[in-house]
Design a protein around this motif. Structure first.
Motif, PDB file in Angstrom:
ATOM      1  N   ARG A 103     -13.572   7.356  10.901  1.00  0.00           N
ATOM      2  CA  ARG A 103     -14.331   7.694  12.117  1.00  0.00           C
ATOM      3  C   ARG A 103     -15.190   6.531  12.557  1.00  0.00           C
ATOM      4  O   ARG A 103     -15.319   6.261  13.752  1.00  0.00           O
ATOM      5  N   LEU A 104     -15.762   5.837  11.584  1.00  0.00           N
ATOM      6  CA  LEU A 104     -16.575   4.659  11.918  1.00  0.00           C
ATOM      7  C   LEU A 104     -15.704   3.617  12.620  1.00  0.00           C
ATOM      8  O   LEU A 104     -16.076   3.056  13.652  1.00  0.00           O
ATOM      9  N   PHE A 105     -14.476   3.421  12.051  1.00  0.00           N
ATOM     10  CA  PHE A 105     -13.596   2.432  12.662  1.00  0.00           C
ATOM     11  C   PHE A 105     -13.253   2.811  14.094  1.00  0.00           C
ATOM     12  O   PHE A 105     -13.353   1.986  15.004  1.00  0.00           O
ATOM     13  N   SER A 106     -12.881   4.096  14.321  1.00  0.00           N
ATOM     14  CA  SER A 106     -12.465   4.443  15.682  1.00  0.00           C
ATOM     15  C   SER A 106     -13.641   4.344  16.641  1.00  0.00           C
ATOM     16  O   SER A 106     -13.466   3.965  17.796  1.00  0.00           O
ATOM     17  N   PHE A 107     -14.876   4.642  16.143  1.00  0.00           N
ATOM     18  CA  PHE A 107     -16.055   4.481  16.998  1.00  0.00           C
ATOM     19  C   PHE A 107     -16.208   3.028  17.433  1.00  0.00           C
ATOM     20  O   PHE A 107     -16.318   2.728  18.636  1.00  0.00           O
ATOM     21  N   ILE A 108     -16.141   2.113  16.454  1.00  0.00           N
ATOM     22  CA  ILE A 108     -16.330   0.696  16.786  1.00  0.00           C
ATOM     23  C   ILE A 108     -15.210   0.199  17.693  1.00  0.00           C
ATOM     24  O   ILE A 108     -15.440  -0.503  18.682  1.00  0.00           O
ATOM     25  N   PHE A 109     -13.976   0.613  17.367  1.00  0.00           N
ATOM     26  CA  PHE A 109     -12.812   0.138  18.121  1.00  0.00           C
ATOM     27  C   PHE A 109     -12.906   0.562  19.583  1.00  0.00           C
ATOM     28  O   PHE A 109     -12.776  -0.244  20.503  1.00  0.00           O
ATOM     29  N   ILE A 110     -13.189   1.851  19.811  1.00  0.00           N
ATOM     30  CA  ILE A 110     -13.221   2.358  21.190  1.00  0.00           C
ATOM     31  C   ILE A 110     -14.381   1.735  21.956  1.00  0.00           C
ATOM     32  O   ILE A 110     -14.245   1.336  23.120  1.00  0.00           O
ATOM     33  N   THR A 111     -15.547   1.617  21.291  1.00  0.00           N
ATOM     34  CA  THR A 111     -16.687   0.982  21.963  1.00  0.00           C
ATOM     35  C   THR A 111     -16.345  -0.443  22.380  1.00  0.00           C
ATOM     36  O   THR A 111     -16.641  -0.870  23.501  1.00  0.00           O
ATOM     37  N   ALA A 112     -15.685  -1.186  21.468  1.00  0.00           N
ATOM     38  CA  ALA A 112     -15.353  -2.579  21.774  1.00  0.00           C
ATOM     39  C   ALA A 112     -14.411  -2.653  22.971  1.00  0.00           C
ATOM     40  O   ALA A 112     -14.601  -3.476  23.880  1.00  0.00           O
ATOM     41  N   VAL A 150     -21.355   2.590  24.377  1.00  0.00           N
ATOM     42  CA  VAL A 150     -21.770   3.443  23.254  1.00  0.00           C
ATOM     43  C   VAL A 150     -21.953   4.881  23.719  1.00  0.00           C
ATOM     44  O   VAL A 150     -21.511   5.830  23.050  1.00  0.00           O
ATOM     45  N   LEU A 151     -22.570   5.063  24.905  1.00  0.00           N
ATOM     46  CA  LEU A 151     -22.796   6.423  25.414  1.00  0.00           C
ATOM     47  C   LEU A 151     -21.474   7.145  25.629  1.00  0.00           C
ATOM     48  O   LEU A 151     -21.307   8.302  25.224  1.00  0.00           O
ATOM     49  N   VAL A 152     -20.514   6.451  26.270  1.00  0.00           N
ATOM     50  CA  VAL A 152     -19.225   7.101  26.559  1.00  0.00           C
ATOM     51  C   VAL A 152     -18.514   7.452  25.261  1.00  0.00           C
ATOM     52  O   VAL A 152     -17.932   8.534  25.118  1.00  0.00           O
ATOM     53  N   THR A 153     -18.574   6.551  24.274  1.00  0.00           N
ATOM     54  CA  THR A 153     -17.923   6.842  23.002  1.00  0.00           C
ATOM     55  C   THR A 153     -18.583   8.033  22.316  1.00  0.00           C
ATOM     56  O   THR A 153     -17.908   8.851  21.680  1.00  0.00           O
ATOM     57  N   LEU A 154     -19.920   8.153  22.450  1.00  0.00           N
ATOM     58  CA  LEU A 154     -20.612   9.301  21.854  1.00  0.00           C
ATOM     59  C   LEU A 154     -20.202  10.596  22.547  1.00  0.00           C
ATOM     60  O   LEU A 154     -20.124  11.644  21.921  1.00  0.00           O
ATOM     61  N   LEU A 155     -19.946  10.507  23.860  1.00  0.00           N
ATOM     62  CA  LEU A 155     -19.629  11.722  24.618  1.00  0.00           C
ATOM     63  C   LEU A 155     -18.230  12.235  24.333  1.00  0.00           C
ATOM     64  O   LEU A 155     -17.942  13.402  24.514  1.00  0.00           O
ATOM     65  N   ARG A 156     -17.323  11.341  23.905  1.00  0.00           N
ATOM     66  CA  ARG A 156     -15.933  11.778  23.742  1.00  0.00           C
ATOM     67  C   ARG A 156     -15.838  12.721  22.543  1.00  0.00           C
ATOM     68  O   ARG A 156     -16.644  12.650  21.628  1.00  0.00           O
ATOM     69  N   ASN A 157     -14.836  13.602  22.563  1.00  0.00           N
ATOM     70  CA  ASN A 157     -14.775  14.567  21.462  1.00  0.00           C
ATOM     71  C   ASN A 157     -14.387  13.850  20.190  1.00  0.00           C
ATOM     72  O   ASN A 157     -13.801  12.776  20.198  1.00  0.00           O
ATOM     73  N   ASP A 158     -14.706  14.431  19.043  1.00  0.00           N
ATOM     74  CA  ASP A 158     -14.910  13.658  17.841  1.00  0.00           C
ATOM     75  C   ASP A 158     -13.646  13.362  17.037  1.00  0.00           C
ATOM     76  O   ASP A 158     -13.721  12.935  15.913  1.00  0.00           O
TER      77      ASP A 158
END
Lengths: 131, 166, 86
Positions: B3-12, B38-46
């Motif tokens: 999950r950490l990886f996909s968060f960083i990847f999508i944000t980048a 970062v905001l958009v990545t936080l808003l996307r479903n998990d």
């Protein structure tokens, strides 16, 4: 705006010319091809290459704009097959026939086979099949 | 980890997209872009990233993804010239039909990219897909057999996509 | 020279627009018109980028990008409509 005749500008202009020829061919294709599916083959795909070439050529005329233009090209490359696929699928489901000269339609054959199978199981079990 | 990886990847990816659209590299743009990404990545479903975990950044996969671009360009240009020739003949030269093609790709994203690649090369158009069977509208049907058709249409792309998407 | 080539390109693209519009009006049925519309927007998009180059303003590229997005959404919406109604 007049452009100076540098080699880069010339390459860009020639690319744009080739691209617009493909754009024209795509439009000619949708007039000449006999049915929807063949129109799609000629129309939307030739215009994709036309788009790529034209945009690259215009990008070479304005080198500072290249990142954004590459973004537009990527967008076209991703969305164009999706929209033509959606249209072809909807048309086939709605029963739009293939042109007269077409040699075979294995999708229609398989759909008919599934429908026949379902009708058979429905008749033998005596009850409707869910879904 | 995943999950950490996909968060960083999508944000980048989102941040890069922002920078290209903004078209400038000054500090203000970069900071606004980072906050929005970062905001958009936080808003996307998990759920996990559609592409998969950290293994998608394996050098071999990236190499094949880069090699795929010129291969694709070559295929697009060659088949475009072929279709252009068909359109310009006085009597439109086509022999169309819908054939079945089996793919050996397992991942859904790989299958999607394969279908898109097939559609992007003129002469072939993906009409429907169920499981591992694709129905392809082919302008010039050269063989009715699913095996031979798969070899002709899909095998070239599959060789790359198998490595890229696992 | 560059300007001349670009003008020739404009002529080809313009003929493309004319043919696509003709097909859009001719039909004969709705899916065929949708394909013509798709092709028409795909030809118009590079024309918009050409306009941006002609005017020398990068902000016009955003117009082309948004136009491409809306055209894509429009065609997909039409396809869904034929499939099962909206």
């Amino acid at each position: 705006m007049t452009m100076p005749d540098t080699p880069l500008n010339l390459i860009g202009a020639v690319l744009t010319l080739f691209g617009s020829m493909f754009l024209f061919l795509g439009a000619l294709g949708i007039i000449r091809m006999p049915d929807l599916y063949n129109k799609m083959q000629a129309g939307t795909k030739a215009t994709t290459l036309g788009n790529i070439l034209t945009l690259m050529g215009l990008g070479l005329l304005m080198p500072g704009w290249l990142p954004k233009i590459v973004l537009i090209i990527l967008f076209v490359l991703i969305t164009n097959p999706i929209s033509s696929h959606a249209l072809a699928r909807a048309a086939h489901k709605a029963g739009l026939p293939l042109a007269k000269g077409s040699v075979l339609d294995q999708l229609r054959e398989d759909e008919d086979a599934i429908a026949a199978f379902e009708a058979e199981t429905q008749a033998s079990s005596g009850k409707g099949v869910d879904g | 980890m995943n999950r950490l990886f996909s968060f960083i990847f999508i944000t980048a990816v989102l941040w890069l997209l922002w920078l290209v659209l903004a078209g400038s590299l000054n500090a203000q743009e970069m900071m606004t872009g980072a906050v929005v990404a970062v905001l958009v990545t936080l808003l996307r479903n998990d759920g996990p990233c559609l592409l998969g975990g950290p293994e998608i950044l394996h050098p071999r996969r990236i190499l094949y993804a880069i090699l795929y671009i010129p291969y694709m360009m070559r295929a697009i240009i060659l088949s475009n010239l072929d279709v252009a020739g068909r359109i310009l003949k006085p009597q439109v030269a086509i022999n169309p039909g819908i054939v079945k093609v089996k793919t050996r790709l397992k991942s859904p994203v790989g299958r999607m990219v394969l279908a898109n690649s097939i559609t992007l090369t003129p002469g072939t158009l993906a009409v429907d897909i169920t499981g591992d069977t694709m129905y392809i509208h082919w302008v010039d049907v050269e063989s009715r057999d699913a095996e031979a058709a798969s070899r002709k249409i899909a095998a070239g792309f599959e060789k790359y996509l198998e490595v890229i998407f696992g | 020279m560059v300007d001349l080539i670009l003008k020739a390109a404009l002529v080809f693209a313009g003929m493309g627009v004319a043919l696509a519009t003709f097909q859009l009006l001719r039909g004969p049925d709705a899916p065929n018109r949708a394909v013509a519309l798709d092709v028409l927007t795909l030809i118009t998009m590079p024309l918009l980028v050409g306009l941006a180059v002609h005017a020398g303003r990068i902000i016009y590229l955003d117009v082309a990008l948004v136009y491409a997005v809306l055209a894509f959404l429009g065609v997909v919406a039409l396809a869904r409509y034929y499939d099962r109604g909206i």
